[in-house]
Design an enzyme around this catalytic site. Sequence first.
Site, PDB file in Angstrom:
ATOM      1  N   ASP A  23       3.536  -3.584  10.513  1.00  0.00           N
ATOM      2  CA  ASP A  23       3.413  -4.696   9.568  1.00  0.00           C
ATOM      3  C   ASP A  23       1.938  -5.009   9.279  1.00  0.00           C
ATOM      4  O   ASP A  23       1.096  -5.006  10.180  1.00  0.00           O
ATOM      5  CB  ASP A  23       4.092  -5.931  10.175  1.00  0.00           C
ATOM      6  CG  ASP A  23       4.223  -7.082   9.196  1.00  0.00           C
ATOM      7  OD1 ASP A  23       4.514  -6.826   8.020  1.00  0.00           O
ATOM      8  OD2 ASP A  23       4.042  -8.233   9.630  1.00  0.00           O
ATOM      9  N   HIS A  24       1.651  -5.280   8.028  1.00  0.00           N
ATOM     10  CA  HIS A  24       0.325  -5.754   7.599  1.00  0.00           C
ATOM     11  C   HIS A  24      -0.823  -4.873   8.089  1.00  0.00           C
ATOM     12  O   HIS A  24      -1.827  -5.374   8.607  1.00  0.00           O
ATOM     13  CB  HIS A  24       0.101  -7.206   8.044  1.00  0.00           C
ATOM     14  CG  HIS A  24       0.757  -8.201   7.157  1.00  0.00           C
ATOM     15  ND1 HIS A  24       0.350  -8.453   5.872  1.00  0.00           N
ATOM     16  CD2 HIS A  24       1.824  -9.014   7.376  1.00  0.00           C
ATOM     17  CE1 HIS A  24       1.135  -9.366   5.330  1.00  0.00           C
ATOM     18  NE2 HIS A  24       2.044  -9.708   6.222  1.00  0.00           N
TER      19      HIS A  24
ATOM     20  N   ASP B 135      -1.081  -3.217   3.592  1.00  0.00           N
ATOM     21  CA  ASP B 135      -1.403  -4.508   2.996  1.00  0.00           C
ATOM     22  C   ASP B 135      -2.738  -4.431   2.263  1.00  0.00           C
ATOM     23  O   ASP B 135      -3.801  -4.583   2.852  1.00  0.00           O
ATOM     24  CB  ASP B 135      -1.457  -5.578   4.095  1.00  0.00           C
ATOM     25  CG  ASP B 135      -1.746  -6.966   3.556  1.00  0.00           C
ATOM     26  OD1 ASP B 135      -1.886  -7.103   2.321  1.00  0.00           O
ATOM     27  OD2 ASP B 135      -1.814  -7.908   4.357  1.00  0.00           O
TER      28      ASP B 135
ATOM     29  N   GLU C 164       2.300  -4.659  -0.976  1.00  0.00           N
ATOM     30  CA  GLU C 164       2.208  -6.097  -1.211  1.00  0.00           C
ATOM     31  C   GLU C 164       1.444  -6.364  -2.494  1.00  0.00           C
ATOM     32  O   GLU C 164       0.417  -5.734  -2.770  1.00  0.00           O
ATOM     33  CB  GLU C 164       1.515  -6.794  -0.042  1.00  0.00           C
ATOM     34  CG  GLU C 164       1.344  -8.299  -0.264  1.00  0.00           C
ATOM     35  CD  GLU C 164       0.888  -9.037   0.984  1.00  0.00           C
ATOM     36  OE1 GLU C 164      -0.177  -9.657   0.946  1.00  0.00           O
ATOM     37  OE2 GLU C 164       1.617  -8.987   1.986  1.00  0.00           O
TER      38      GLU C 164
ATOM     39  N   HIS D 233       1.851 -17.668   5.369  1.00  0.00           N
ATOM     40  CA  HIS D 233       1.882 -17.247   6.763  1.00  0.00           C
ATOM     41  C   HIS D 233       1.515 -18.387   7.717  1.00  0.00           C
ATOM     42  O   HIS D 233       0.783 -19.297   7.359  1.00  0.00           O
ATOM     43  CB  HIS D 233       0.905 -16.089   6.984  1.00  0.00           C
ATOM     44  CG  HIS D 233       1.383 -14.793   6.429  1.00  0.00           C
ATOM     45  ND1 HIS D 233       0.751 -14.135   5.414  1.00  0.00           N
ATOM     46  CD2 HIS D 233       2.458 -14.026   6.739  1.00  0.00           C
ATOM     47  CE1 HIS D 233       1.392 -13.023   5.132  1.00  0.00           C
ATOM     48  NE2 HIS D 233       2.429 -12.935   5.921  1.00  0.00           N
TER      49      HIS D 233
ATOM     50  N   HIS E   8       7.503 -12.547   3.052  1.00  0.00           N
ATOM     51  CA  HIS E   8       6.634 -12.779   4.205  1.00  0.00           C
ATOM     52  C   HIS E   8       6.447 -14.287   4.382  1.00  0.00           C
ATOM     53  O   HIS E   8       6.687 -15.067   3.479  1.00  0.00           O
ATOM     54  CB  HIS E   8       5.281 -12.108   3.988  1.00  0.00           C
ATOM     55  CG  HIS E   8       5.314 -10.623   4.162  1.00  0.00           C
ATOM     56  ND1 HIS E   8       4.406  -9.938   4.940  1.00  0.00           N
ATOM     57  CD2 HIS E   8       6.156  -9.687   3.665  1.00  0.00           C
ATOM     58  CE1 HIS E   8       4.673  -8.651   4.905  1.00  0.00           C
ATOM     59  NE2 HIS E   8       5.731  -8.468   4.136  1.00  0.00           N
ATOM     60  N   GLY E   9       6.008 -14.688   5.574  1.00  0.00           N
ATOM     61  CA  GLY E   9       5.766 -16.107   5.814  1.00  0.00           C
ATOM     62  C   GLY E   9       7.024 -16.947   5.829  1.00  0.00           C
ATOM     63  O   GLY E   9       7.004 -18.131   5.464  1.00  0.00           O
TER      64      GLY E   9
ATOM     65  N   VAL F  22       9.758 -12.920   9.919  1.00  0.00           N
ATOM     66  CA  VAL F  22       9.549 -14.144  10.691  1.00  0.00           C
ATOM     67  C   VAL F  22       8.711 -13.825  11.927  1.00  0.00           C
ATOM     68  O   VAL F  22       8.993 -12.845  12.627  1.00  0.00           O
ATOM     69  CB  VAL F  22      10.891 -14.768  11.145  1.00  0.00           C
ATOM     70  CG1 VAL F  22      10.641 -16.030  11.965  1.00  0.00           C
ATOM     71  CG2 VAL F  22      11.774 -15.075   9.945  1.00  0.00           C
TER      72      VAL F  22
ATOM     73  N   THR G 144       5.954 -16.744  13.353  1.00  0.00           N
ATOM     74  CA  THR G 144       5.476 -18.000  13.932  1.00  0.00           C
ATOM     75  C   THR G 144       6.614 -18.850  14.489  1.00  0.00           C
ATOM     76  O   THR G 144       6.482 -19.446  15.567  1.00  0.00           O
ATOM     77  CB  THR G 144       4.690 -18.801  12.884  1.00  0.00           C
ATOM     78  OG1 THR G 144       3.581 -18.007  12.434  1.00  0.00           O
ATOM     79  CG2 THR G 144       4.174 -20.106  13.450  1.00  0.00           C
TER      80      THR G 144
END
Length: 281
Positions: A83-84, A105, A135, A177, A205-206, A228, A230
């Site tokens: 991811d990212h 990303d 993205e 995010h 995202h976020g 997901v 956080t």
Amino acid sequence: MPLVPARDLVAEAAAARRGIGAFNVIHLETAEALAAASEAAGLPVILQISQNCADYHGGLEPIALATLAIARRAVTPVAVHLDHAERPELVDEAIALGIGSVMFDGGALPYDENVALTAQVATRARAAGVHIEGELGEVGGKDGAHAPGVRTDPDEAREFVAITGVDALAVAVGSSHAMTDRSAALDIDLVGRLHRALDIPIVLHGSSGVPDAVIVDAVRAGMTKINVSTRLNGFFTRAIRERLDSDAGLVDSRRYVAPGREAVTAEAARMLRLFALQGVA
């Protein structure tokens, strides 16, 4: 059950017009918790390793090999995803390690640079049979696709996908995010327009900051992969804090980390069912 390609899980969810949870791995305990959540819910899950996570562990290989091992031992379909990744060489390393899905990303880059670099990375990924997510925020956007106020234009998204050849696209529709409250308001109309404009799955995202009911609306409008991190981190940390507060003499970390793992399992299983629209009126 063998490790399942994220491509297959995302495609199946998109065809069924339901969402699939993609949850971030922070350390071994979260990877274990997420695989257990998949088993508890009886639903597939994607375990995501971010560039930040790889850097925290001193490199991608240690956490990637551990996560892949957990996925291979799972009794329900589990995929592993990078991811990212902002560094193309990290994508190449993930492919070499056997990770079957990657996200490059370039969302913070000017549009032309994002397109060119994403296309290069996508070419290498597709040659290796690896699913690739890109993205896109806005033309000229400097703060990525999830800065406040940024929105993805459907026409630009269609052009971006055609040029880069990505298999899925993370879009900007109002989430952000690292939110610790659930106050994000998504542009559901835009989600629908992006879904209709593209012939590939779209990614949110976020999602930690998005209320349950709004996520359900987004899935119904065409959102497929729901990321997901956080929110689950919060469940993990609160459970550990409560355990330590209850026993000042506790020193065995397994005895206070285990409740954190259990808390993540329960909430991740609940979210998997929510995204799949199980029990949703």
